[in-house]
Design a protein around this motif. Structure first.
Motif, mmCIF file in Angstrom:
data_model
loop_
_atom_site.group_PDB
_atom_site.id
_atom_site.type_symbol
_atom_site.label_atom_id
_atom_site.label_comp_id
_atom_site.label_asym_id
_atom_site.label_seq_id
_atom_site.Cartn_x
_atom_site.Cartn_y
_atom_site.Cartn_z
ATOM 1 N N THR A 1 17.112 12.306 56.768
ATOM 2 C CA THR A 1 16.484 11.084 57.275
ATOM 3 C C THR A 1 17.170 9.807 56.798
ATOM 4 O O THR A 1 17.112 8.788 57.480
ATOM 5 N N ASP A 2 17.808 9.851 55.637
ATOM 6 C CA ASP A 2 18.460 8.647 55.114
ATOM 7 C C ASP A 2 19.688 9.060 54.306
ATOM 8 O O ASP A 2 19.678 9.096 53.076
ATOM 9 N N LYS A 3 20.750 9.362 55.037
ATOM 10 C CA LYS A 3 21.975 9.863 54.406
ATOM 11 C C LYS A 3 22.533 8.853 53.396
ATOM 12 O O LYS A 3 22.985 9.228 52.315
ATOM 13 N N ASN A 4 22.512 7.584 53.732
ATOM 14 C CA ASN A 4 23.042 6.570 52.831
ATOM 15 C C ASN A 4 22.282 6.530 51.507
ATOM 16 O O ASN A 4 22.879 6.446 50.434
ATOM 17 N N LYS A 5 20.971 6.588 51.593
ATOM 18 C CA LYS A 5 20.149 6.561 50.370
ATOM 19 C C LYS A 5 20.416 7.811 49.540
ATOM 20 O O LYS A 5 20.534 7.743 48.315
ATOM 21 N N GLN A 6 20.528 8.940 50.217
ATOM 22 C CA GLN A 6 20.808 10.189 49.505
ATOM 23 C C GLN A 6 22.116 10.060 48.734
ATOM 24 O O GLN A 6 22.179 10.387 47.547
ATOM 25 N N GLU A 7 23.179 9.588 49.398
ATOM 26 C CA GLU A 7 24.486 9.530 48.746
ATOM 27 C C GLU A 7 24.516 8.481 47.635
ATOM 28 O O GLU A 7 25.160 8.689 46.608
ATOM 29 N N ASN A 8 23.826 7.388 47.841
ATOM 30 C CA ASN A 8 23.803 6.346 46.812
ATOM 31 C C ASN A 8 22.972 6.747 45.600
ATOM 32 O O ASN A 8 23.382 6.542 44.457
ATOM 33 N N ASP A 9 21.812 7.336 45.847
ATOM 34 C CA ASP A 9 20.862 7.604 44.759
ATOM 35 C C ASP A 9 21.002 8.996 44.156
ATOM 36 O O ASP A 9 20.796 9.174 42.952
ATOM 37 N N ILE A 10 21.343 9.987 45.007
ATOM 38 C CA ILE A 10 21.388 11.378 44.526
ATOM 39 C C ILE A 10 22.828 11.856 44.381
ATOM 40 O O ILE A 10 23.240 12.272 43.309
ATOM 41 N N GLY A 11 23.618 11.834 45.472
ATOM 42 C CA GLY A 11 25.041 12.175 45.373
ATOM 43 C C GLY A 11 25.364 13.640 45.593
ATOM 44 O O GLY A 11 26.354 14.147 45.050
ATOM 45 N N ILE A 12 24.553 14.336 46.406
ATOM 46 C CA ILE A 12 24.849 15.736 46.726
ATOM 47 C C ILE A 12 25.589 15.829 48.059
ATOM 48 O O ILE A 12 25.977 14.814 48.638
ATOM 49 N N GLN A 13 25.753 17.090 48.542
ATOM 50 C CA GLN A 13 26.393 17.323 49.844
ATOM 51 C C GLN A 13 27.790 16.698 49.907
ATOM 52 O O GLN A 13 28.184 16.103 50.905
ATOM 53 N N PHE A 14 28.517 16.851 48.831
ATOM 54 C CA PHE A 14 29.893 16.345 48.747
ATOM 55 C C PHE A 14 29.980 14.847 49.029
ATOM 56 O O PHE A 14 30.842 14.387 49.768
ATOM 57 N N THR A 15 29.038 14.104 48.439
ATOM 58 C CA THR A 15 29.204 12.648 48.416
ATOM 59 C C THR A 15 30.561 12.328 47.795
ATOM 60 O O THR A 15 31.281 11.443 48.255
ATOM 61 N N TYR A 16 30.907 13.090 46.760
ATOM 62 C CA TYR A 16 32.211 12.969 46.099
ATOM 63 C C TYR A 16 33.075 14.118 46.619
ATOM 64 O O TYR A 16 33.131 15.195 46.037
ATOM 65 N N TRP A 17 33.718 13.836 47.754
ATOM 66 C CA TRP A 17 34.361 14.867 48.566
ATOM 67 C C TRP A 17 35.831 15.083 48.237
ATOM 68 O O TRP A 17 36.500 15.880 48.873
ATOM 69 N N MET A 18 36.349 14.406 47.249
ATOM 70 C CA MET A 18 37.790 14.376 47.021
ATOM 71 C C MET A 18 38.410 15.757 46.783
ATOM 72 O O MET A 18 39.576 15.981 47.082
ATOM 73 N N LEU A 19 37.634 16.681 46.241
ATOM 74 C CA LEU A 19 38.148 18.035 46.022
ATOM 75 C C LEU A 19 37.187 19.085 46.565
ATOM 76 O O LEU A 19 37.151 20.229 46.100
ATOM 77 N N MET A 20 36.420 18.709 47.590
ATOM 78 C CA MET A 20 35.433 19.646 48.148
ATOM 79 C C MET A 20 36.130 20.839 48.813
ATOM 80 O O MET A 20 37.176 20.717 49.440
ATOM 81 N N ASP A 21 35.514 22.010 48.660
ATOM 82 C CA ASP A 21 36.014 23.238 49.273
ATOM 83 C C ASP A 21 35.023 23.645 50.361
ATOM 84 O O ASP A 21 34.059 24.374 50.110
ATOM 85 N N THR A 22 35.255 23.166 51.570
ATOM 86 C CA THR A 22 34.305 23.407 52.655
ATOM 87 C C THR A 22 34.330 24.856 53.140
ATOM 88 O O THR A 22 33.344 25.328 53.701
ATOM 89 N N ALA A 23 35.440 25.555 52.944
ATOM 90 C CA ALA A 23 35.473 26.982 53.289
ATOM 91 C C ALA A 23 34.570 27.759 52.340
ATOM 92 O O ALA A 23 33.800 28.633 52.760
ATOM 93 N N TRP A 24 34.622 27.436 51.053
ATOM 94 C CA TRP A 24 33.742 28.054 50.045
ATOM 95 C C TRP A 24 32.276 27.842 50.418
ATOM 96 O O TRP A 24 31.442 28.742 50.299
ATOM 97 N N GLN A 25 31.962 26.668 50.894
ATOM 98 C CA GLN A 25 30.581 26.332 51.244
ATOM 99 C C GLN A 25 30.054 27.224 52.360
ATOM 100 O O GLN A 25 28.862 27.531 52.415
ATOM 101 N N ALA A 26 30.960 27.678 53.248
ATOM 102 C CA ALA A 26 30.535 28.454 54.415
ATOM 103 C C ALA A 26 29.876 29.767 54.043
ATOM 104 O O ALA A 26 29.087 30.322 54.825
ATOM 105 N N GLN A 27 30.176 30.306 52.857
ATOM 106 C CA GLN A 27 29.620 31.601 52.461
ATOM 107 C C GLN A 27 28.100 31.561 52.372
ATOM 108 O O GLN A 27 27.446 32.607 52.468
ATOM 109 N N PHE A 28 27.538 30.371 52.179
ATOM 110 C CA PHE A 28 26.092 30.272 51.994
ATOM 111 C C PHE A 28 25.334 30.113 53.309
ATOM 112 O O PHE A 28 24.117 29.929 53.312
ATOM 113 N N GLY A 29 26.081 30.170 54.430
ATOM 114 C CA GLY A 29 25.410 30.026 55.714
ATOM 115 C C GLY A 29 24.746 28.672 55.812
ATOM 116 O O GLY A 29 23.530 28.556 55.741
#
Length: 547
Positions: A421-449
């Protein structure tokens, strides 16, 4: 403009050469880090976590607006590793900022930029960045336990060293491991309620596409008092529009090589009849008033604002950048979001061949020779690349932002709600879902469906049957300052002028003349040499991949 660019590149190379020569003659020995070293069995970051340090991290994207230390996750990571991050982002032109730092030998501790940027080989050749493998051997051998050997092999230079590590990289093995779970960012989107109200028209042919735009404009002339925009795409720049180049080629299932030669969509596929057929469709749409002038001048922020208002009927666009818009629309009316449907097809009606993630990834992260503490920098990269770092940057804090459900990390209902509902607030206040994406492994993430928010899932899932690996065509960047690179830049800049001219052409005859003139321009400005050079790089890639 091109002449000025040549002078700038030459001047930059001269400054670099002088800087390197001066450094080499000074006889100054670099001080070794006093931080504790890791070992093959103990990650370096775990033994230095009680020694606070701030690392300056340059991110070569002017739109990146996140800060370290504001969010819950960044504070958690700093507490865990002892590392605080000071992000540095260009205020204007990325190239100007990066070139100035390179010329002044003023690169900060860590640098993240697109792997495709010409400054990457420039920094490596000039000794401005450190080999990650050497730093790891010296300060953190645990690094070799967490990195992917295929990715390391891909980025190994002729000297045998690796200077950058990618994010969003998909190895050939990942395509096997996560078959059917991988998605593409390439989508043809329609506003769901409007599309269905029109009877879900077939938009896979030029005639059907133009007819649907006409019908949409007639039935929905305004959206909340503002004119409907029948068709939109990514922003135009001085080198064209990426979505009307590579994306369109993939929707038309055009092969990336023909007769053993690479086909570079960024240089204009104006020799391909299928591609020209669709450019003529866009010309026809413009002539009928179905393509707004704004399309040629709007920047990403303006496009996203209009998408959030639901003003576009359809878009050829990167669906992941639609998250904020989709969430805003869904909150007002779930039926007003954008969904992916079959878009432009070739005359045979072949399914699209959409690009999944490539082995080169999106960006690479490097460590500067100026880094204030190379041990802490390589150890921090080790942490971020590791599964623990991936869990922290993607899911956050166990039993706070996520829980384990039947062995699968699952965001809490509160986090799912906030993220949708509020992606900006999530990234500013919480910082999950690869807010810090500089070394994110999106293929690894796929294993969790991956579980998508209701506003976001359909476009992602729609792409799965059509995803293909284009790994052999990654990393075909020509050496900065080479004759072929300069020729490619000139052709791209000419294409940047030609593409809008083609869409705005007043008649088919004018369109055909522009095409003919551009093809002649390409030939006379070294197009064949560019393609030959990129074909050689393509064949080297194939050898690396065992193709």
């Amino acid at each position: 403009m091109i002449k000025a660019k040549k002078v700038m590149v030459a001047g930059l190379c001269t400054l670099l050469a002088a800087s390197t020569l001066f450094t080499g003659c000074s006889g100054k020995k670099e001080a070794e880090s006093k931080s504790k070293k890791g070992s093959e069995d103990v990650a370096g970051w775990t033994v230095n976590k009680d020694d606070p340090i701030t690392l300056d991290w340059y991110v070569n994207f002017s739109w990146f607006a996140r800060h370290w230390g504001d969010s819950k996750v960044s504070k958690y990571i700093t507490e865990k590793t002892g590392v605080n991050v000071n992000f540095i982002v260009p205020a204007g032109s990325e190239a100007e900022k990066l070139n100035a730092m390179i010329a002044g030998d003023a690169l900060p501790d860590i640098i993240t930029l697109g792997w495709y940027e010409g400054q990457v080989p420039m920094m490596i050749d000039s000794g401005l960045v450190e080999p990650l493998d050497k730093l790891a051997e010296q300060y953190d051998p645990y690094f070799f336990k967490v990195v992917d050997n295929d990715k390391m092999g891909w980025y190994k230079q002729e000297d045998g060293h690796v200077y950058g590590y990618p994010n969003a990289s998909f190895t050939p093995q990942a395509y096997k491991d996560y078959a059917g779970k991988l998605t593409s960012n390439e989508t043809f989107l329609v506003r769901k309620d409007m599309y269905e109200a029109l009877g879900s028209p077939d938009m896979t042919t030029p005639e059907g596409f133009v007819a649907a735009l006409e019908a949409a404009k007639k039935k929905f002339p305004t959206v909340n008092g503002q004119p409907l925009i029948p068709f939109g795409t990514n922003e135009f720049s001085d080198v064209g529009c990426s979505q009307l180049q590579g994306y369109l080629a993939h929707f038309l299932a055009l092969p990336p090589e023909k007769d053993g030669k690479f086909q570079n969509a960024d240089l204009g596929l104006t020799h391909d009849p299928e591609y020209v057929r669709w450019l003529k469709a866009f010309r026809s749409a413009h002539e009928k008033g179905l393509i707004a002038t704004d399309m040629f001048v709007d920047k990403r922020s303006q496009i996203e604002e209009k998408a959030a208002q639901g003003r576009y009927f359809c878009m050829l666009y990167q669906n992941w950048d639609m998250q904020a818009a989709q969430n805003a629309l869904y909150a007002k009316d779930p039926n007003s979001i954008y969904i992916a449907v079959q878009g432009p097809k070739n005359s045979k009606g072949d399914d699209p061949t959409l690009a999944g993630g490539g082995i080169a990834g999106w960006t690479i992260t490097m460590i500067s020779k100026n880094c204030k503490d190379k041990a802490r920098a390589i150890q921090f990269l080790t942490y971020l690349i590791s599964e623990e770092g991936q869990m922290d940057t993607n899911f956050g804090i166990l039993n706070d932002t996520y829980t384990m459900v039947n062995g699968v990390p699952t965001l809490t209902p509160e986090m799912k709600e906030l993220d949708s509902t509020d992606k900006n607030k999530q990234e500013n206040d919480i910082g999950i879902q690869f807010t810090y994406w500089m070394l994110m492994d999106t293929a690894w993430q796929a294993q969790f469906g991956v579980e998508y928010a209701p506003s976001l899932g359909q476009p992602q899932l729609w792409t799965r049957p059509y995803v293909q690996s284009f790994a052999a065509y990654d990393g075909l960047t020509l050496p900065v300052g080479s004759d072929e690179a300069i020729a490619a830049e000139e052709i791209q800049r000419q294409w940047g002028k030609v593409l809008p001219q083609l869409i705005r052409a007043g008649s088919e005859a004018e369109f055909d003349k522009i095409i003919a003139d551009f093809e002649a321009y390409k030939k006379s400005h070294g197009y064949d040499a560019v393609i030959d050079a990129q074909t050689k790089l393509m064949n080297i890639n194939k050898k690396k991949l065992g193709m």
